[in-house]
Scaffold this motif. Structure first.
Motif, PDB file in Angstrom:
ATOM      1  N   UNK A 178      12.728  -9.255   1.355  1.00 54.83           N
ATOM      2  CA  UNK A 178      12.203  -9.923   2.546  1.00 54.83           C
ATOM      3  C   UNK A 178      10.730  -9.581   2.736  1.00 54.83           C
ATOM      4  N   UNK A 179      10.378  -8.307   2.534  1.00 55.95           N
ATOM      5  CA  UNK A 179       8.972  -7.914   2.667  1.00 55.95           C
ATOM      6  C   UNK A 179       8.110  -8.639   1.631  1.00 55.95           C
ATOM      7  N   UNK A 180       8.646  -8.777   0.437  1.00 52.55           N
ATOM      8  CA  UNK A 180       7.911  -9.483  -0.622  1.00 52.55           C
ATOM      9  C   UNK A 180       7.688 -10.943  -0.238  1.00 52.55           C
ATOM     10  N   UNK A 181       8.697 -11.566   0.338  1.00 54.19           N
ATOM     11  CA  UNK A 181       8.572 -12.963   0.750  1.00 54.19           C
ATOM     12  C   UNK A 181       7.597 -13.097   1.921  1.00 54.19           C
ATOM     13  N   UNK A 192      -6.742 -13.331  10.458  1.00 59.61           N
ATOM     14  CA  UNK A 192      -6.971 -11.896  10.624  1.00 59.61           C
ATOM     15  C   UNK A 192      -5.682 -11.096  10.738  1.00 59.61           C
ATOM     16  N   UNK A 193      -4.731 -11.600  11.532  1.00 59.43           N
ATOM     17  CA  UNK A 193      -3.472 -10.867  11.692  1.00 59.43           C
ATOM     18  C   UNK A 193      -2.731 -10.773  10.366  1.00 59.43           C
ATOM     19  N   UNK A 194      -2.707 -11.883   9.636  1.00 57.00           N
ATOM     20  CA  UNK A 194      -2.037 -11.890   8.338  1.00 57.00           C
ATOM     21  C   UNK A 194      -2.693 -10.885   7.393  1.00 57.00           C
ATOM     22  N   UNK A 195      -4.022 -10.850   7.384  1.00 59.88           N
ATOM     23  CA  UNK A 195      -4.738  -9.936   6.500  1.00 59.88           C
ATOM     24  C   UNK A 195      -4.452  -8.488   6.850  1.00 59.88           C
ATOM     25  N   UNK A 196      -4.341  -8.220   8.142  1.00 55.29           N
ATOM     26  CA  UNK A 196      -4.050  -6.851   8.577  1.00 55.29           C
ATOM     27  C   UNK A 196      -2.675  -6.406   8.089  1.00 55.29           C
ATOM     28  N   UNK A 197      -1.701  -7.300   8.178  1.00 51.95           N
ATOM     29  CA  UNK A 197      -0.350  -6.977   7.723  1.00 51.95           C
ATOM     30  C   UNK A 197      -0.330  -6.803   6.206  1.00 51.95           C
ATOM     31  N   UNK A 198      -1.066  -7.642   5.509  1.00 53.95           N
ATOM     32  CA  UNK A 198      -1.135  -7.533   4.053  1.00 53.95           C
ATOM     33  C   UNK A 198      -1.737  -6.196   3.627  1.00 53.95           C
ATOM     34  N   UNK A 199      -2.734  -5.745   4.342  1.00 55.70           N
ATOM     35  CA  UNK A 199      -3.336  -4.445   4.023  1.00 55.70           C
ATOM     36  C   UNK A 199      -2.321  -3.322   4.177  1.00 55.70           C
ATOM     37  N   UNK A 200      -1.476  -3.439   5.195  1.00 58.38           N
ATOM     38  CA  UNK A 200      -0.435  -2.433   5.398  1.00 58.38           C
ATOM     39  C   UNK A 200       0.600  -2.494   4.274  1.00 58.38           C
ATOM     40  N   UNK A 201       0.974  -3.700   3.893  1.00 63.04           N
ATOM     41  CA  UNK A 201       1.979  -3.873   2.847  1.00 63.04           C
ATOM     42  C   UNK A 201       1.437  -3.538   1.460  1.00 63.04           C
ATOM     43  N   UNK A 202       0.139  -3.458   1.328  1.00 64.70           N
ATOM     44  CA  UNK A 202      -0.441  -3.074   0.037  1.00 64.70           C
ATOM     45  C   UNK A 202      -0.125  -1.619  -0.294  1.00 64.70           C
ATOM     46  N   UNK A 203       0.383  -0.891   0.704  1.00 64.82           N
ATOM     47  CA  UNK A 203       0.783   0.507   0.494  1.00 64.82           C
ATOM     48  C   UNK A 203       2.304   0.640   0.458  1.00 64.82           C
ATOM     49  N   UNK A 204       2.988  -0.493   0.308  1.00 64.65           N
ATOM     50  CA  UNK A 204       4.453  -0.493   0.322  1.00 64.65           C
ATOM     51  C   UNK A 204       5.003   0.390  -0.798  1.00 64.65           C
ATOM     52  N   UNK A 205       6.153   0.995  -0.538  1.00 64.70           N
ATOM     53  CA  UNK A 205       6.777   1.901  -1.517  1.00 64.70           C
ATOM     54  C   UNK A 205       7.312   1.159  -2.731  1.00 64.70           C
ATOM     55  N   UNK A 206       7.563  -0.158  -2.562  1.00 63.61           N
ATOM     56  CA  UNK A 206       8.046  -0.968  -3.690  1.00 63.61           C
ATOM     57  C   UNK A 206       6.842  -1.607  -4.376  1.00 63.61           C
ATOM     58  N   UNK A 207       6.686  -1.340  -5.653  1.00 70.36           N
ATOM     59  CA  UNK A 207       5.494  -1.770  -6.373  1.00 70.36           C
ATOM     60  C   UNK A 207       5.286  -3.283  -6.320  1.00 70.36           C
ATOM     61  N   UNK A 208       6.358  -4.044  -6.455  1.00 70.47           N
ATOM     62  CA  UNK A 208       6.225  -5.503  -6.475  1.00 70.47           C
ATOM     63  C   UNK A 208       5.615  -6.019  -5.177  1.00 70.47           C
ATOM     64  N   UNK A 209       5.984  -5.401  -4.055  1.00 71.99           N
ATOM     65  CA  UNK A 209       5.444  -5.787  -2.752  1.00 71.99           C
ATOM     66  C   UNK A 209       3.986  -5.391  -2.658  1.00 71.99           C
ATOM     67  N   UNK A 210       3.683  -4.152  -3.027  1.00 67.17           N
ATOM     68  CA  UNK A 210       2.317  -3.640  -2.922  1.00 67.17           C
ATOM     69  C   UNK A 210       1.354  -4.417  -3.803  1.00 67.17           C
ATOM     70  N   UNK A 211       1.756  -4.692  -5.032  1.00 67.51           N
ATOM     71  CA  UNK A 211       0.893  -5.407  -5.960  1.00 67.51           C
ATOM     72  C   UNK A 211       0.583  -6.814  -5.445  1.00 67.51           C
ATOM     73  N   UNK A 212       1.597  -7.496  -4.951  1.00 70.52           N
ATOM     74  CA  UNK A 212       1.396  -8.851  -4.436  1.00 70.52           C
ATOM     75  C   UNK A 212       0.476  -8.845  -3.211  1.00 70.52           C
ATOM     76  N   UNK A 213       0.644  -7.833  -2.358  1.00 69.48           N
ATOM     77  CA  UNK A 213      -0.177  -7.743  -1.145  1.00 69.48           C
ATOM     78  C   UNK A 213      -1.647  -7.480  -1.481  1.00 69.48           C
TER      79      UNK A 213
END
Length: 217
Positions: A178-181, A192-213
């Motif tokens: 779900x986070x990846x989607x 701006x809000x979307x970018x802020x969330x993406x920056x947070x998800x770029x540190x996600x513990x799951x590599x696939x999520x972080x890389x995509x973000x």
């Protein structure tokens, strides 16, 4: 044996199920105008497998006559077989038959089949009808995870910036898929809000999520 309209037509009327299924597949080898004419008889077949195979080709053949395709698909989303209904919903989106939105909305609320609901929600992004936003918003609360995931994707495709605040809480969902989607949808929606969330998800513990973000827009 060469494939001709007459040979395919003869196979479509065969009492043998295998012949009729092969005939529907052979329609792909015919000129689209002829194929569209022949596929219509297969939509009335007594066997659901034949009807499913036939309706699944409307997304490529239906552009021959969009008004007729609209009429055919409106009928097929009422088919007794859920797989046929789902395939018809997919084709409505592929052909961008926006006037069928109300039909899709009614189908979503009247069916008890998750596969049908999934197809309706998935096709709304491709359909591009702004009214679909409210139905997608509702689908985010679906008890079926696949429907929910599909709603996130379609909200991204639909492009309404109000969707960012709707899917923002899902950025912390324990399901990484779900986070990846969410990441994919936010990249489409921007802001701006979307970018802020993406920056947070770029540190996600799951590599696939972080890389995509981290990917550039």
């Amino acid at each position: 044996m060469s494939v001709t309209p007459d040979s395919v037509k003869q196979m479509l009327s065969s009492e043998d199920l295998g012949d009729r299924l092969r005939a529907v597949n052979l329609i792909r080898d015919l000129e689209p105008g002829i194929g569209f004419e022949l596929i219509q008889s297969a939509l009335n077949d007594s066997n659901s497998r034949v009807r499913y195979s036939a309706v699944s080709q409307i997304d490529t053949l239906g552009s021959q006559d969009l008004d007729l395709s609209l009429s055919l698909l409106r009928r097929m989303i009422q088919d007794p077989e859920p797989d046929v209904q789902a395939a018809a919903a997919d084709c409505i989106g592929a052909l961008k038959l926006v006037t069928a939105y109300d039909d899709l909305n009614q189908l979503y609320h009247s069916t008890g089949e998750w596969i049908v609901q999934l197809s309706v929600i998935a096709t709304l992004g491709a359909l591009g009808e702004p009214r679909g936003f409210e139905l997608l918003k509702e689908a985010l609360d679906s008890s079926n995870e696949l429907v929910k995931i599909s709603a996130i994707s379609s909200l991204g495709e639909l492009g309404n910036p109000e969707a960012v605040s709707l899917i923002a809480p899902l950025a912390e969902n324990p399901d990484w898929q779900i986070r990846h989607r969410v990441v994919l949808a936010l990249r489409l929606l921007g802001g701006e809000q979307a970018q802020s969330i993406l920056e947070s998800l770029s540190k996600d513990e799951v590599e696939a999520v972080a890389v995509e973000a981290k990917r550039p827009a």
